[in-house]
Design a protein around this motif. Structure first.
Motif, mmCIF file in Angstrom:
data_model
loop_
_atom_site.group_PDB
_atom_site.id
_atom_site.type_symbol
_atom_site.label_atom_id
_atom_site.label_comp_id
_atom_site.label_asym_id
_atom_site.label_seq_id
_atom_site.Cartn_x
_atom_site.Cartn_y
_atom_site.Cartn_z
ATOM 1 N N ARG A 62 0.643 -1.074 -0.167
ATOM 2 C CA ARG A 62 -0.296 0.021 0.064
ATOM 3 C C ARG A 62 0.818 1.390 0.118
ATOM 4 O O ARG A 62 1.852 0.806 0.186
ATOM 5 N N PRO A 63 0.395 1.970 -0.455
ATOM 6 C CA PRO A 63 1.216 3.728 -0.530
ATOM 7 C C PRO A 63 2.023 4.131 0.585
ATOM 8 O O PRO A 63 3.171 4.096 1.091
ATOM 9 N N ASP A 64 1.218 3.559 2.294
ATOM 10 C CA ASP A 64 1.955 4.006 3.108
ATOM 11 C C ASP A 64 2.705 2.588 3.721
ATOM 12 O O ASP A 64 3.244 2.541 5.007
ATOM 13 N N THR A 65 2.887 1.735 2.758
ATOM 14 C CA THR A 65 3.577 0.450 3.519
ATOM 15 C C THR A 65 5.062 1.116 3.944
ATOM 16 O O THR A 65 5.736 1.510 3.142
ATOM 17 N N PRO A 90 4.098 -4.560 -7.020
ATOM 18 C CA PRO A 90 2.963 -3.566 -7.495
ATOM 19 C C PRO A 90 2.307 -2.754 -5.608
ATOM 20 O O PRO A 90 2.218 -3.374 -4.855
ATOM 21 N N VAL A 91 2.001 -1.961 -6.178
ATOM 22 C CA VAL A 91 2.073 -0.830 -5.219
ATOM 23 C C VAL A 91 0.335 -0.101 -5.243
ATOM 24 O O VAL A 91 0.176 0.557 -6.263
ATOM 25 N N VAL A 92 -0.678 -0.508 -4.480
ATOM 26 C CA VAL A 92 -1.955 -0.144 -4.368
ATOM 27 C C VAL A 92 -2.373 0.446 -4.135
ATOM 28 O O VAL A 92 -2.225 0.443 -3.215
ATOM 29 N N ASP A 93 -3.893 1.502 -4.497
ATOM 30 C CA ASP A 93 -4.781 1.660 -3.546
ATOM 31 C C ASP A 93 -5.995 1.340 -3.232
ATOM 32 O O ASP A 93 -5.812 0.108 -2.680
ATOM 33 N N GLU A 94 -7.065 1.942 -2.446
ATOM 34 C CA GLU A 94 -7.512 1.250 -1.783
ATOM 35 C C GLU A 94 -8.346 0.691 -2.213
ATOM 36 O O GLU A 94 -9.495 -0.169 -2.464
ATOM 37 N N LEU A 95 -8.380 1.070 -3.740
ATOM 38 C CA LEU A 95 -9.721 0.149 -4.655
ATOM 39 C C LEU A 95 -9.024 -1.374 -5.475
ATOM 40 O O LEU A 95 -9.386 -1.575 -6.645
ATOM 41 N N ASP A 96 -7.687 -1.265 -5.046
ATOM 42 C CA ASP A 96 -6.600 -1.910 -5.550
ATOM 43 C C ASP A 96 -6.514 -2.362 -7.205
ATOM 44 O O ASP A 96 -5.225 -2.685 -7.919
ATOM 45 N N ARG A 97 -5.931 -1.016 -6.963
ATOM 46 C CA ARG A 97 -5.601 -0.704 -8.583
ATOM 47 C C ARG A 97 -3.980 0.039 -8.025
ATOM 48 O O ARG A 97 -3.547 0.364 -7.884
ATOM 49 N N ALA A 122 -11.349 -1.969 -15.125
ATOM 50 C CA ALA A 122 -11.922 -0.566 -14.188
ATOM 51 C C ALA A 122 -10.334 -0.518 -13.244
ATOM 52 O O ALA A 122 -10.206 0.037 -12.531
ATOM 53 N N ASP A 123 -9.334 -0.692 -13.918
ATOM 54 C CA ASP A 123 -8.375 -0.919 -13.630
ATOM 55 C C ASP A 123 -7.637 -1.782 -11.979
ATOM 56 O O ASP A 123 -6.566 -1.164 -11.541
ATOM 57 N N ARG A 124 -8.214 -2.664 -12.127
ATOM 58 C CA ARG A 124 -8.249 -3.018 -10.434
ATOM 59 C C ARG A 124 -7.086 -4.132 -11.046
ATOM 60 O O ARG A 124 -6.442 -5.229 -11.737
ATOM 61 N N LEU A 125 -6.021 -4.708 -9.835
ATOM 62 C CA LEU A 125 -4.647 -5.926 -9.939
ATOM 63 C C LEU A 125 -5.416 -7.160 -10.515
ATOM 64 O O LEU A 125 -6.190 -7.807 -9.486
#
Length: 224
Positions: A18-21, A39-46, A126-129
């Motif tokens: 996650r971005p804050d890891t 990969p670093v993903v946001d709260e929507l797994d993008r 939807a750009d989800r991983l």
């Protein structure tokens, strides 16, 4: 002619950050999972970026050598910011360069080459991983059996696609190297056959020992 897709080759069990890891957690994730990037993903797994060993090693490279033998390298401002970062969002390479699952090996390989990356997160509409595909994954197509390559060339390509008789054109495959022998209807068909064979998954090279029938009107000499 069937081309293996990114979806068939990608790894689906993807370790994410996650971005804050924090930095040390990133190092632990890489070590425990035997991977070289996340990969670093946001709260929507993008995917919003990718953090790799190279990104993290900037922190070590920016430290003074206690022996005094290695000078501190000159870093650009953006490199300095990464070296001083402590979370994934500060350390990652962004934006993430992504692939789609329906892409062919050629499409994915070209993107890796032009963007100078070693791996691509794979995303849906939807750009989800969905997964991640690496250079090694793409190279697996070259492990394809010679017999499977030969059958695709002689059956799907030469006979069904081009309508060529198997008695006129034959294909020999050894270690992915294709040798075509025989006769085709006209001269302009020779480079077409060669190019199509190069597009078959697992083909390393193509040698076209092909002749063409001399009664082709396009090759006939013109009168004076």
């Amino acid at each position: 002619m069937h081309h293996r897709t990114v979806e068939e080759l990608m790894s689906r069990d993807v370790v994410r950050a996650r971005p804050d890891t924090p930095f040390k957690e990133l190092v632990r994730l890489l070590e425990e999972n035997g991977v070289t990037a996340l990969p670093v993903v946001d709260e929507l797994d993008r995917p919003v970026g990718v953090v790799s060993e190279a990104d993290l090693l900037r922190k070590s490279a920016d430290q003074a050598d206690p022996t005094g033998r290695a000078p501190i390298p000159h870093l650009e401002a953006w490199e300095r910011a990464k070296a001083e970062g402590s979370r994934a969002e500060e350390l990652m390479s962004a934006p993430a360069v992504c692939a789609r699952p329906e892409w062919t090996v050629v499409e994915a390989a070209r993107l890796m080459e032009t963007q100078n990356v070693k791996r691509l997160p794979v995303v849906d509409e939807a750009d989800r991983l969905l997964g991640i595909v690496s250079r090694g994954d793409l190279l697996r197509v070259f492990l394809r059996r010679d017999e499977a390559i030969r059958e695709e060339i002689t059956g799907d390509l030469l006979r069904r696609t081009l309508g060529l008789d198997s008695r006129d054109v034959t294909a020999e495959v050894r270690d992915g190297r294709v040798t075509l022998s025989g006769t085709v209807g006209h001269k302009s068909l020779v480079p077409v056959v060669e190019q199509l064979c190069r597009g078959v998954d697992g083909v390393v090279s193509v040698t076209a020992n092909l002749t063409y029938r001399p009664d082709d009107a396009r090759d006939a000499p013109t009168g004076t």
